[in-house]
Design a protein around this motif. Structure first.
Motif, mmCIF file in Angstrom:
data_model
loop_
_atom_site.group_PDB
_atom_site.id
_atom_site.type_symbol
_atom_site.label_atom_id
_atom_site.label_comp_id
_atom_site.label_asym_id
_atom_site.label_seq_id
_atom_site.Cartn_x
_atom_site.Cartn_y
_atom_site.Cartn_z
ATOM 1 N N VAL A 1 24.579 29.081 -49.230
ATOM 2 C CA VAL A 1 25.063 29.477 -49.784
ATOM 3 C C VAL A 1 23.873 29.437 -50.770
ATOM 4 C CG1 VAL A 1 25.835 31.136 -52.984
ATOM 5 C CG2 VAL A 1 26.979 31.074 -50.803
ATOM 6 N N PRO A 2 23.579 27.908 -50.895
ATOM 7 C CA PRO A 2 22.879 27.572 -52.292
ATOM 8 C C PRO A 2 21.462 26.506 -50.816
ATOM 9 C CG PRO A 2 24.491 25.970 -52.082
ATOM 10 C CD PRO A 2 24.898 26.680 -51.037
ATOM 11 N N THR A 3 21.755 26.922 -49.945
ATOM 12 C CA THR A 3 20.434 26.573 -48.867
ATOM 13 C C THR A 3 19.613 27.502 -48.386
ATOM 14 O OG1 THR A 3 21.862 24.860 -48.149
ATOM 15 C CG2 THR A 3 20.426 25.628 -47.191
ATOM 16 N N THR A 4 19.948 28.868 -49.047
ATOM 17 C CA THR A 4 19.231 30.525 -48.455
ATOM 18 C C THR A 4 18.004 30.509 -49.211
ATOM 19 O OG1 THR A 4 21.351 31.766 -47.726
ATOM 20 C CG2 THR A 4 19.201 32.719 -48.498
ATOM 21 N N ASP A 5 18.239 30.333 -50.611
ATOM 22 C CA ASP A 5 16.649 29.739 -51.172
ATOM 23 C C ASP A 5 15.833 28.597 -50.555
ATOM 24 O OD1 ASP A 5 17.666 31.382 -54.204
ATOM 25 O OD2 ASP A 5 17.138 32.410 -52.507
ATOM 26 N N ALA A 6 16.563 27.861 -50.492
ATOM 27 C CA ALA A 6 15.902 27.064 -50.681
ATOM 28 C C ALA A 6 15.121 26.587 -49.504
ATOM 29 C CB ALA A 6 16.764 25.431 -50.374
ATOM 30 N N MET A 7 15.689 27.422 -48.380
ATOM 31 C CA MET A 7 15.189 27.858 -46.870
ATOM 32 C C MET A 7 13.896 28.359 -46.915
ATOM 33 S SD MET A 7 17.105 29.649 -43.668
ATOM 34 C CE MET A 7 15.965 29.670 -42.746
ATOM 35 N N LEU A 8 13.891 29.231 -48.186
ATOM 36 C CA LEU A 8 13.280 30.329 -48.817
ATOM 37 C C LEU A 8 11.256 29.190 -48.880
ATOM 38 C CD1 LEU A 8 14.580 33.825 -49.969
ATOM 39 C CD2 LEU A 8 13.842 33.385 -47.625
ATOM 40 N N ALA A 9 11.914 28.730 -49.937
ATOM 41 C CA ALA A 9 11.186 27.852 -50.482
ATOM 42 C C ALA A 9 10.236 27.157 -49.286
ATOM 43 C CB ALA A 9 11.787 26.384 -51.969
ATOM 44 N N LEU A 10 11.183 26.188 -48.536
ATOM 45 C CA LEU A 10 11.066 25.323 -47.606
ATOM 46 C C LEU A 10 9.243 26.290 -47.002
ATOM 47 C CD1 LEU A 10 10.644 22.749 -45.806
ATOM 48 C CD2 LEU A 10 12.789 23.720 -44.824
ATOM 49 N N ALA A 11 10.447 27.424 -46.267
ATOM 50 C CA ALA A 11 9.673 28.436 -45.511
ATOM 51 C C ALA A 11 7.665 28.765 -46.129
ATOM 52 C CB ALA A 11 9.954 29.587 -45.486
ATOM 53 N N LYS A 12 8.258 28.894 -47.715
ATOM 54 C CA LYS A 12 6.836 29.400 -48.451
ATOM 55 C C LYS A 12 5.325 28.341 -48.239
ATOM 56 C CE LYS A 12 5.327 30.910 -52.582
ATOM 57 N NZ LYS A 12 5.484 31.284 -53.703
ATOM 58 N N LYS A 13 6.240 26.873 -47.883
ATOM 59 C CA LYS A 13 5.600 25.963 -48.425
ATOM 60 C C LYS A 13 5.175 25.377 -46.941
ATOM 61 C CE LYS A 13 6.668 21.211 -48.468
ATOM 62 N NZ LYS A 13 8.155 20.330 -49.346
#
Ligand SMILES: NC(=O)C1=CN([C@@H]2O[C@H](COP(=O)(O)OP(=O)(O)OC[C@H]3O[C@@H](n4cnc5c(N)ncnc54)[C@H](OP(=O)(O)O)[C@@H]3O)[C@@H](O)[C@H]2O)C=CC1
Ligand SMILES: O=C(CO)COP(=O)(O)O
Length: 342
Positions: free
Chosen positions: A284-296
């Motif tokens: 659950v908390p990792t999902t948005d972190a994964m999106l931020a990583l993907a954008k970077k």
């Protein structure tokens, strides 16, 4: 025999401590909850986090004192919920022996920094990479606690450290392989939880094998693409820590992430699914972190994006799938303009 300390007496922390006790080591469990410490010390049980195990080995003890927990440890295992790890570990930093190997069981990406657990642990403890190792594989804690056969991967920049940890946790039911691909192992363990949320949703909403296999394939493609972008070894994603752990996690209601997604697929809200969760659903908390990583990293992650819309905007499983399958992602790579048949 080594002196091992496990920080965090949750389901996997306690189970892994038991594996290391079964492998012949002396294990000290540290927990912040006094009741859990007392249960392990006095009753040789962790009835709140590992109720399926009647008796823990006599070589497993427990304490709530941070200094005495780690000051003589040769291996320190971290089994704290990933989003709380940095703060929790900073309180141990002064007590960590200079030659101890620190091992992370955690599967998550730190939400407010986008950092993997190897980065979080090494920063919090000021640890050189040669003394860090991570564990990840198809390791649903209850099945391991039942001593059902499985395997895992121990990754460290130092092969000696990986081998030391692997030897210390190998038993007749738990086989540890070694790797030096820490980045790939960390991404596998944390990102498969996002896929498990989506697969659990599909199951809860009544979708079948085709849909689930499509979602899992999308998920593996996104994990692998992020791995490539961070210099991970491709084979890691098709091995135990990647496909292996995804098959276990996406195939079982024992997975907290699968179960969380299943409840969402049944139409329950994130709040309701959180209340029903038996432990931490790290995806659950990792999902948005994964999106931020993907954008970077400029990597397209349509599945993780659709899952974030479930978690943040409350879209349904049907809408998640429509969003996913309406993208132009081709399996195996992620390209914005590719219209190749899948
Ligand atoms: N369960 C499983 O099958 C598997 C889990 N993992 C991973 O292992 C990690 C630990 O999971 P698991 O052992 O199941 O733990 P649980 O999900 O059962 O519980 C989380 C653990 O974190 C601790 N914790 C939470 N907040 C804090 C804090 N602020 N300070 C200190 N400790 C805190 C909890 O302590 P307390 O109990 O006192 O609240 C508990 O020990 C996770 O990253 C998970 O993804 C990996 C493989 C298998
Ligand atoms: O990582 C796991 C199995 O390998 C456990 O998954 P959950 O955190 O979803 O329970």
């Amino acid at each position: 025999m080594l002196r091992v300390t496990v920080l965090g007496a949750g389901a996997w922390g306690t189970t892994f401590g038991r594996v290391m006790a079964d492998a012949g080591n002396e294990v000290t469990m540290w927990a912040k909850e006094p009741d859990i410490v007392a249960d392990i010390q006095d009753n040789h049980r962790n009835s709140s986090r590992l109720p399926s195990v009647d008796t823990l080995p006599d070589t497993m003890t427990a304490t709530g004192d941070r200094k005495s927990a780690v000051e003589n440890a040769q291996i320190i295992v971290i089994a704290i919920a990933a989003q709380f790890a940095r703060v929790a570990l900073q309180e141990f930093q002064a007590f960590i022996p200079q030659d101890a190997i620190v091992v992370s069981l955690m599967k998550g990406i730190e939400r407010n920094t986008g950092k993997r657990m190897d980065m979080v642990v090494r920063e919090a403890l000021q640890l050189p990479q040669a003394r860090f190792a991570a564990v990840s594989g198809p390791n649903l804690s209850k099945e391991v606690a039942d001593r059902k056969p499985t395997a895992t991967v121990i990754a460290s920049a130092s092969l000696d450290a990986a081998r030391t940890v692997a030897q210390a946790c190998t038993t007749n039911y738990f086989k540890a392989y070694t790797s030096q691909d820490v980045v790939g192992l960390e991404l596998c363990g944390s990102l498969k939880n996002v896929v498990a949320l989506a697969v659990g949703m599909c199951r809860g909403a009544g979708y079948g094998e085709n849909t689930v296999a499509t979602v899992e394939t999308c998920g593996l493609a996104e994990m692998s693409a992020l791995g490539r972008a961070q210099g991970a070894v491709a084979a890691t994603f098709s091995g135990l820590a990647g496909v292996g752990d995804m098959v276990a996690t996406c195939g079982s209601p024992l997975s907290r992430n699968y179960a969380f997604g299943y409840n969402l697929g049944k139409g329950r809200s994130v709040e309701e699914a959180t209340k029903l969760s038996n432990g931490v659903a790290e995806g659950v908390p990792t999902t948005d972190a994964m999106l931020a990583l993907a954008k970077k990293l400029n990597v397209e992650t349509p599945l993780a994006t659709a899952v974030s819309h479930v978690l943040n905007d409350g879209i349904s499983c049907a809408d998640m799938l429509a969003e996913l399958l309406g993208t132009t992602q081709s399996f195996g790579t992620t390209q914005s303009s590719d219209t190749t048949q899948r």
